[in-house]
Design a protein around this motif. Structure first.
Motif, PDB file in Angstrom:
ATOM      1  N   LYS A 134      39.207  35.200  43.650  1.00 45.94           N
ATOM      2  CA  LYS A 134      40.636  34.945  43.832  1.00 45.94           C
ATOM      3  C   LYS A 134      40.851  34.052  45.045  1.00 45.94           C
ATOM      4  O   LYS A 134      40.316  34.317  46.120  1.00 45.94           O
ATOM      5  CB  LYS A 134      41.394  36.259  44.032  1.00 45.94           C
ATOM      6  CG  LYS A 134      42.909  36.070  44.141  1.00 45.94           C
ATOM      7  CD  LYS A 134      43.611  37.371  44.464  1.00 45.94           C
ATOM      8  CE  LYS A 134      43.405  37.787  45.901  1.00 45.94           C
ATOM      9  NZ  LYS A 134      43.953  36.787  46.866  1.00 45.94           N
ATOM     10  N   GLY A 140      47.240  38.577  43.386  1.00 44.14           N
ATOM     11  CA  GLY A 140      46.457  39.123  42.298  1.00 44.14           C
ATOM     12  C   GLY A 140      47.048  38.772  40.946  1.00 44.14           C
ATOM     13  O   GLY A 140      46.319  38.474  39.992  1.00 44.14           O
ATOM     14  N   ASP A 162      38.145  39.790  44.623  1.00 47.07           N
ATOM     15  CA  ASP A 162      39.093  39.568  45.721  1.00 47.07           C
ATOM     16  C   ASP A 162      38.308  39.327  47.000  1.00 47.07           C
ATOM     17  O   ASP A 162      37.328  40.026  47.271  1.00 47.07           O
ATOM     18  CB  ASP A 162      39.998  40.793  45.883  1.00 47.07           C
ATOM     19  CG  ASP A 162      41.186  40.524  46.804  1.00 47.07           C
ATOM     20  OD1 ASP A 162      41.298  39.397  47.322  1.00 47.07           O
ATOM     21  OD2 ASP A 162      41.991  41.440  46.989  1.00 47.07           O
ATOM     22  N   ASN A 178      45.998  44.181  45.172  1.00 48.56           N
ATOM     23  CA  ASN A 178      45.446  43.189  44.245  1.00 48.56           C
ATOM     24  C   ASN A 178      44.349  43.752  43.347  1.00 48.56           C
ATOM     25  O   ASN A 178      44.122  43.232  42.245  1.00 48.56           O
ATOM     26  CB  ASN A 178      44.904  41.992  45.025  1.00 48.56           C
ATOM     27  CG  ASN A 178      46.004  41.103  45.546  1.00 48.56           C
ATOM     28  OD1 ASN A 178      47.027  40.926  44.899  1.00 48.56           O
ATOM     29  ND2 ASN A 178      45.811  40.558  46.735  1.00 48.56           N
ATOM     30  N   MET A 182      44.609  43.237  39.304  1.00 45.49           N
ATOM     31  CA  MET A 182      43.648  42.425  38.552  1.00 45.49           C
ATOM     32  C   MET A 182      42.906  43.262  37.505  1.00 45.49           C
ATOM     33  O   MET A 182      42.557  42.755  36.440  1.00 45.49           O
ATOM     34  CB  MET A 182      42.690  41.722  39.508  1.00 45.49           C
ATOM     35  CG  MET A 182      43.381  40.657  40.358  1.00 45.49           C
ATOM     36  SD  MET A 182      42.269  39.529  41.239  1.00 45.49           S
ATOM     37  CE  MET A 182      41.452  40.634  42.378  1.00 45.49           C
TER      38      MET A 182
END
Length: 268
Positions: A134, A140, A162, A178, A182
């Motif tokens: 990411k 996210g 992440d 996030n 995700m």
């Protein structure tokens, strides 16, 4: 090499992507892989060996970028064959996807390149598992579009990672929201523990870091329910040719993973 079931492993454990930031040589890579494999086998943690065959995103022109593409990729292949583990490496341009796919099992898209459509499509079309980091500049939620590009290109073998978000000019911060966001896209999600502790854009031109907080970020991610962890490790981080400032010393890996397995068992 077969990629393990990354969301529902037999052990119920998280999986681990770990290794040096960059491939510095065969002996070092084999040493690191052997030690991690011994630890992860004992703890029943599925292991994917990580090493970059080339570092394209460097602050300074004189920074280490690699030992040569083919040489490093052959070392990655040897690691995989020697220890019977999957391997992962970064690619930076569409033309690299097919080449790297000949040597490794997972193609990784660097965070700064996660919106590059041609790169994502090229990686997807190799049929390899694709790990997309990411972007430091994205939420996210925005990563659903990277997932969509890969799926629309015929590839369902997707991992999202992440690595924190930019905080000011020279720091990173982790928003743990996030991770479940995700995961809602139906893919395994990884927390890149070491890169999320970088302190980029230092005046020296060498990225700094906060390795003392590696355990903190890793424990929090496991408590949130992340599927996997990404940890760069090296026998002597101070002498590492790339990202040594935020790496975990290899001698400290077993104790950390032992703690994390206990946390995983507790939340299950």
């Amino acid at each position: 090499m077969n990629i393990p079931n990354l969301r529902n492993t037999e052990s119920g454990n998280f999986f681990l992507m770990a290794g040096p930031c960059a491939i510095e040589g065969e002996e070092m890579a084999l040493e690191i892989a052997e030690r991690i494999k011994t630890i992860t086998d004992r703890l029943q943690i599925p292991f994917i060996f990580k090493g970059s065959y080339r570092k394209a995103n460097r602050s300074r022109l004189d920074s280490f970028t690699g030992i040569g593409d083919e040489k490093a990729l052959k070392i990655l292949r040897k690691v995989g064959e020697t220890f019977q583990v999957p391997t992962v490496t970064d690619i930076h341009e569409s033309s690299e996807a097919a080449m790297a796919a000949e040597y490794v099992d997972v193609l990784q898209i660097p965070a700064f390149l996660c919106r590059q459509t041609d790169l994502l499509v090229a990686a997807a079309k190799t049929g390899k598992t694709v790990n997309v980091k990411k972007g430091q500049f994205l939420s996210g939620e925005a990563m659903q579009f990277a997932v969509g590009k890969l799926r629309d290109s015929g590839n369902e073998n997707i991992i999202l990672t992440d690595r924190g978000n930019s905080f000011g000019y020279s720091d990173m911060v982790v928003d743990f929201r996030n991770l479940p966001i995700m995961q809602s896209f139906g893919v395994p999600v990884v927390m890149d523990v070491t890169h999320s502790l970088q302190q980029p854009n230092q005046t020296s031109g060498v990225t700094g870091g906060q390795p003392a907080l590696i355990a903190t970020i890793a424990k929090a991610a496991i408590a949130v329910g992340v599927d996997g962890l990404f940890i760069e490790t090296h026998p002597t981080p101070a002498t590492a040719k790339s990202d040594g400032a935020n790496m975990l010393a290899l001698d400290n890996l077993e104790a950390l993973l032992t703690q994390l397995v206990k946390i995983r068992q507790a939340i299950r």
